[in-house]
Design an enzyme around this catalytic site. Structure first.
Site, PDB file in Angstrom:
ATOM      1  N   HIS A  42       7.214  -7.220  -4.119  1.00  0.00           N
ATOM      2  CA  HIS A  42       6.279  -7.407  -3.002  1.00  0.00           C
ATOM      3  C   HIS A  42       5.467  -8.690  -3.086  1.00  0.00           C
ATOM      4  O   HIS A  42       4.656  -8.958  -2.216  1.00  0.00           O
ATOM      5  CB  HIS A  42       5.325  -6.211  -2.891  1.00  0.00           C
ATOM      6  CG  HIS A  42       4.293  -6.152  -3.988  1.00  0.00           C
ATOM      7  ND1 HIS A  42       4.556  -5.635  -5.226  1.00  0.00           N
ATOM      8  CD2 HIS A  42       3.006  -6.555  -4.024  1.00  0.00           C
ATOM      9  CE1 HIS A  42       3.470  -5.708  -5.980  1.00  0.00           C
ATOM     10  NE2 HIS A  42       2.511  -6.258  -5.286  1.00  0.00           N
TER      11      HIS A  42
HETATM   12  C1  UD1 Z   1      -2.111  -6.583  -1.967  1.00  0.00           C
HETATM   13  C2  UD1 Z   1      -2.732  -7.435  -3.062  1.00  0.00           C
HETATM   14  C3  UD1 Z   1      -1.743  -7.583  -4.212  1.00  0.00           C
HETATM   15  C4  UD1 Z   1      -1.254  -6.228  -4.708  1.00  0.00           C
HETATM   16  C5  UD1 Z   1      -0.720  -5.422  -3.535  1.00  0.00           C
HETATM   17  C6  UD1 Z   1      -0.466  -4.054  -4.089  1.00  0.00           C
HETATM   18  C7  UD1 Z   1      -4.265  -9.186  -2.306  1.00  0.00           C
HETATM   19  C8  UD1 Z   1      -4.427 -10.640  -2.106  1.00  0.00           C
HETATM   20  N1  UD1 Z   1      -3.016  -8.779  -2.579  1.00  0.00           N
HETATM   21  O1  UD1 Z   1      -0.993  -7.269  -1.457  1.00  0.00           O
HETATM   22  O2  UD1 Z   1      -2.380  -8.233  -5.287  1.00  0.00           O
HETATM   23  O3  UD1 Z   1      -0.246  -6.429  -5.629  1.00  0.00           O
HETATM   24  O4  UD1 Z   1      -1.729  -5.333  -2.510  1.00  0.00           O
HETATM   25  O5  UD1 Z   1       0.285  -3.249  -3.357  1.00  0.00           O
HETATM   26  O6  UD1 Z   1      -5.208  -8.452  -2.218  1.00  0.00           O
HETATM   27  N2  UD1 Z   1       0.594  -3.121   5.040  1.00  0.00           N
HETATM   28  C9  UD1 Z   1       1.017  -1.935   5.561  1.00  0.00           C
HETATM   29  N3  UD1 Z   1       0.314  -0.811   5.245  1.00  0.00           N
HETATM   30  C10 UD1 Z   1      -0.787  -0.817   4.448  1.00  0.00           C
HETATM   31  C11 UD1 Z   1      -1.210  -2.046   3.930  1.00  0.00           C
HETATM   32  C12 UD1 Z   1      -0.508  -3.191   4.231  1.00  0.00           C
HETATM   33  O7  UD1 Z   1       1.997  -1.867   6.292  1.00  0.00           O
HETATM   34  O8  UD1 Z   1      -1.368   0.260   4.193  1.00  0.00           O
HETATM   35  C13 UD1 Z   1       1.359  -4.339   5.363  1.00  0.00           C
HETATM   36  C14 UD1 Z   1       0.715  -5.155   6.493  1.00  0.00           C
HETATM   37  O9  UD1 Z   1       1.735  -5.713   7.257  1.00  0.00           O
HETATM   38  C15 UD1 Z   1       0.018  -6.259   5.726  1.00  0.00           C
HETATM   39  C16 UD1 Z   1       0.922  -6.461   4.525  1.00  0.00           C
HETATM   40  O10 UD1 Z   1       1.413  -5.177   4.222  1.00  0.00           O
HETATM   41  O11 UD1 Z   1      -0.154  -7.423   6.477  1.00  0.00           O
HETATM   42  C17 UD1 Z   1       0.209  -7.021   3.323  1.00  0.00           C
HETATM   43  O12 UD1 Z   1      -0.930  -6.222   2.978  1.00  0.00           O
HETATM   44  P1  UD1 Z   1      -2.162  -6.861   2.147  1.00  0.00           P
HETATM   45  O13 UD1 Z   1      -3.115  -5.799   1.719  1.00  0.00           O
HETATM   46  O14 UD1 Z   1      -2.733  -8.009   2.899  1.00  0.00           O
HETATM   47  O15 UD1 Z   1      -1.481  -7.504   0.904  1.00  0.00           O
HETATM   48  P2  UD1 Z   1      -0.382  -6.896  -0.064  1.00  0.00           P
HETATM   49  O16 UD1 Z   1       0.855  -7.713   0.078  1.00  0.00           O
HETATM   50  O17 UD1 Z   1      -0.302  -5.426   0.136  1.00  0.00           O
HETATM   51  N1  UDP Z   2       3.420   2.367  -7.457  1.00  0.00           N
HETATM   52  C1  UDP Z   2       3.593   3.567  -6.777  1.00  0.00           C
HETATM   53  N2  UDP Z   2       4.636   3.687  -5.904  1.00  0.00           N
HETATM   54  C2  UDP Z   2       5.527   2.685  -5.688  1.00  0.00           C
HETATM   55  C3  UDP Z   2       5.347   1.463  -6.382  1.00  0.00           C
HETATM   56  C4  UDP Z   2       4.277   1.333  -7.246  1.00  0.00           C
HETATM   57  O1  UDP Z   2       2.825   4.504  -6.965  1.00  0.00           O
HETATM   58  O2  UDP Z   2       6.452   2.872  -4.878  1.00  0.00           O
HETATM   59  C5  UDP Z   2       2.268   2.238  -8.363  1.00  0.00           C
HETATM   60  C6  UDP Z   2       2.590   1.791  -9.763  1.00  0.00           C
HETATM   61  O3  UDP Z   2       2.948   2.882 -10.574  1.00  0.00           O
HETATM   62  C7  UDP Z   2       1.268   1.172 -10.198  1.00  0.00           C
HETATM   63  C8  UDP Z   2       0.748   0.578  -8.915  1.00  0.00           C
HETATM   64  O4  UDP Z   2       1.440   1.204  -7.859  1.00  0.00           O
HETATM   65  O5  UDP Z   2       0.377   2.170 -10.646  1.00  0.00           O
HETATM   66  C9  UDP Z   2       1.012  -0.917  -8.912  1.00  0.00           C
HETATM   67  O6  UDP Z   2       0.727  -1.427  -7.667  1.00  0.00           O
HETATM   68  P1  UDP Z   2       1.452  -2.706  -7.075  1.00  0.00           P
HETATM   69  O7  UDP Z   2       2.734  -2.975  -7.766  1.00  0.00           O
HETATM   70  O8  UDP Z   2       1.482  -2.507  -5.615  1.00  0.00           O
HETATM   71  O9  UDP Z   2       0.371  -3.828  -7.348  1.00  0.00           O
HETATM   72  P2  UDP Z   2       0.136  -4.861  -8.551  1.00  0.00           P
HETATM   73  O10 UDP Z   2       0.011  -4.079  -9.797  1.00  0.00           O
HETATM   74  O11 UDP Z   2       1.282  -5.816  -8.532  1.00  0.00           O
HETATM   75  O12 UDP Z   2      -1.116  -5.551  -8.167  1.00  0.00           O
END
Ligand code: UD1
Ligand code: UDP
Length: 372
Positions: free
Chosen positions: A214
């Site tokens: 992601h």
């Molecule tokens: C965010 C964090 C990242 C983390 C990730 C974990 C920042 C800068 N990034 O990235 O560090 O690893 O979360 O999962 O804070 N969206 C949905 N449903 C949701 C939330 C988001 O569909 O509930 C989609 C939307 O299209 C959104 C995109 O995901 O624009 C990105 O969401 P966002 O929270 O901005 O950043 P992540 O890529 O999720």
């Molecule tokens: N995780 C989850 N379901 C998934 C993928 C990840 O519950 O399908 C959990 C994972 O076990 C960990 C957390 O999400 O506890 C990590 O989040 P993510 O990879 O989104 O963010 P990052 O750690 O890269 O910031």
């Protein structure tokens, strides 16, 4: 020191998936101390599988306040969290704000608290990838700079903070609360949990690779998604790949042809217990997640991280992680498959990743508030 007449109020801010397993053990451990707690969810993540499921599974209390900020550009999202939090902090006047990890909600909360002269505690301080093209690296640097208590998961994080000139008295090596959560739930992990998911187990038994991707650097740009999909297809030529896919990567990877290989099963994001069950049963994990690098180390599962750098090098030196390029991924998977899963307990785990980081953090916070 005498206990204050009104117990101090700790206000925790969470917002995105990786925050929840870090916060759960801290909130739980603080129940043993004479403090009041308030949990604020920013709403950065709002899909049930990225948010609510963690509250159901991890024993986290329901948020007292939900800001509902949702998605947006970095500036839009960070600003929305800041504007909403300023009102919440003004209303509740917390004694301290606790922030977790490195997401936009983390830096937004730290900034608002610092400007209001509310002490900030940062859980997971000091991690550095050295790569400022990662939004999280900017969030880490800023959050640490303005935090009053820096709670570090590993010695290298402490060293970064010392090198950056922070007051050593503010830095505490407490271990990793995310691993508290893994160890608390490890007895609930069971490949049978995922058997019901579209026959995944039947397709993948006995060996499969679990994957998550992601990071913007992998999934946002077609110049990255094309080689990434080619790499995942090359893995799927050898072994089934199960990929619970974060919404961020879904459209781009689909356009790049991800689903065109029968060996790849793409799922919605899984709940925590389903996901860790999938990880525990995997021959190897391929990921660009931060937290998953740590969880695989705790579970002793080989992890191949599709990134040029990591802010968690301790998972390489004292864990099961290894950085790989897209070009090398298939060869690395084939090496891991040939080696087989390491015997349980045979791989190293960093010091203090022992299931007791939450209580250590709670003690530091209580002491700082004069009630410990
Ligand atoms: C965010 C964090 C990242 C983390 C990730 C974990 C920042 C800068 N990034 O990235 O560090 O690893 O979360 O999962 O804070 N969206 C949905 N449903 C949701 C939330 C988001 O569909 O509930 C989609 C939307 O299209 C959104 C995109 O995901 O624009 C990105 O969401 P966002 O929270 O901005 O950043 P992540 O890529 O999720
Ligand atoms: N995780 C989850 N379901 C998934 C993928 C990840 O519950 O399908 C959990 C994972 O076990 C960990 C957390 O999400 O506890 C990590 O989040 P993510 O990879 O989104 O963010 P990052 O750690 O890269 O910031």
């Amino acid at each position: 020191m005498s206990t204050p007449a009104v117990a101090p109020l700790l206000l925790h801010v969470v917002g995105a998936r990786p925050n929840f397993p870090k916060a759960a053990p801290v909130l739980a451990a603080l129940r043993e101390h004479p403090v009041r707690q308030l949990l604020v969810h920013t709403g950065q993540h709002y899909d049930a599988q990225l948010s609510e499921v963690f509250f159901d599974e991890l024993g986290l209390p329901r948020p007292d306040v939900d800001l509902g900020v949702g998605s947006g550009s970095h500036a839009t999202q960070t600003a929305a969290v800041m504007v909403a939090l300023e009102q919440v902090f003004a209303e509740h006047r917390p004694s301290m704000v606790v922030v977790y990890g490195d997401v936009n909600s983390t830096v937004a909360a730290a900034l608002v608290a610092a400007k209001l002269h509310i002490p900030v505690a940062h859980v997971e301080a000091g991690l550095r990838s050295g790569d400022r093209t990662m939004p999280e690296e900017v969030n880490r640097l800023v959050t640490d700079r303005i935090s009053d208590l820096l709670l570090a998961t590993s010695a290298d994080a402490v060293a970064h903070l010392h090198r950056e000139g922070v007051d050593p008295a503010t830095v505490h090596l407490v271990g990793n609360p995310m691993i508290d959560t893994v160890l608390r739930h490890v007895h609930q992990l069971d490949p049978a949990r995922i058997a019901t998911l579209r026959g995944v187990l039947e397709q993948t038994d006995p060996r499969y690779v679990a994957a998550t991707v992601h990071r913007p650097g992998n999934v946002d740009d077609p110049d990255d998604t094309r080689p990434l999909v080619a790499a995942l297809h090359a893995v799927a030529d050898q072994v089934p790949v199960v990929l619970p896919l974060h919404p961020r990567g879904r459209a781009g990877l689909t356009r790049a042809g991800l689903l065109e290989h029968g060996g790849i099963t793409v799922l919605e994001p899984l709940g925590y217990l389903d996901f860790l069950s999938l990880v525990q049963g995997a021959a190897a994990v391929v990921t660009d997640s931060g937290g998953v690098q740590e969880e695989t180390t705790a579970l002793g599962v080989p992890c191949l991280t599709l990134r040029p750098s990591t802010e968690r090098p301790v998972t390489i030196s004292e864990g099961t992680n290894r950085l790989v390029t897209r070009e090398r991924l298939a060869d690395e998977v084939s090496r891991v498959l040939a080696d087989g899963r390491p015997a349980p307990g045979s791989t190293p785990v960093p010091p203090l990743w022992d299931g007791h980081a939450g209580p250590r953090i709670a003690e530091v916070l209580a002491r700082a508030l004069g009630v410990g």
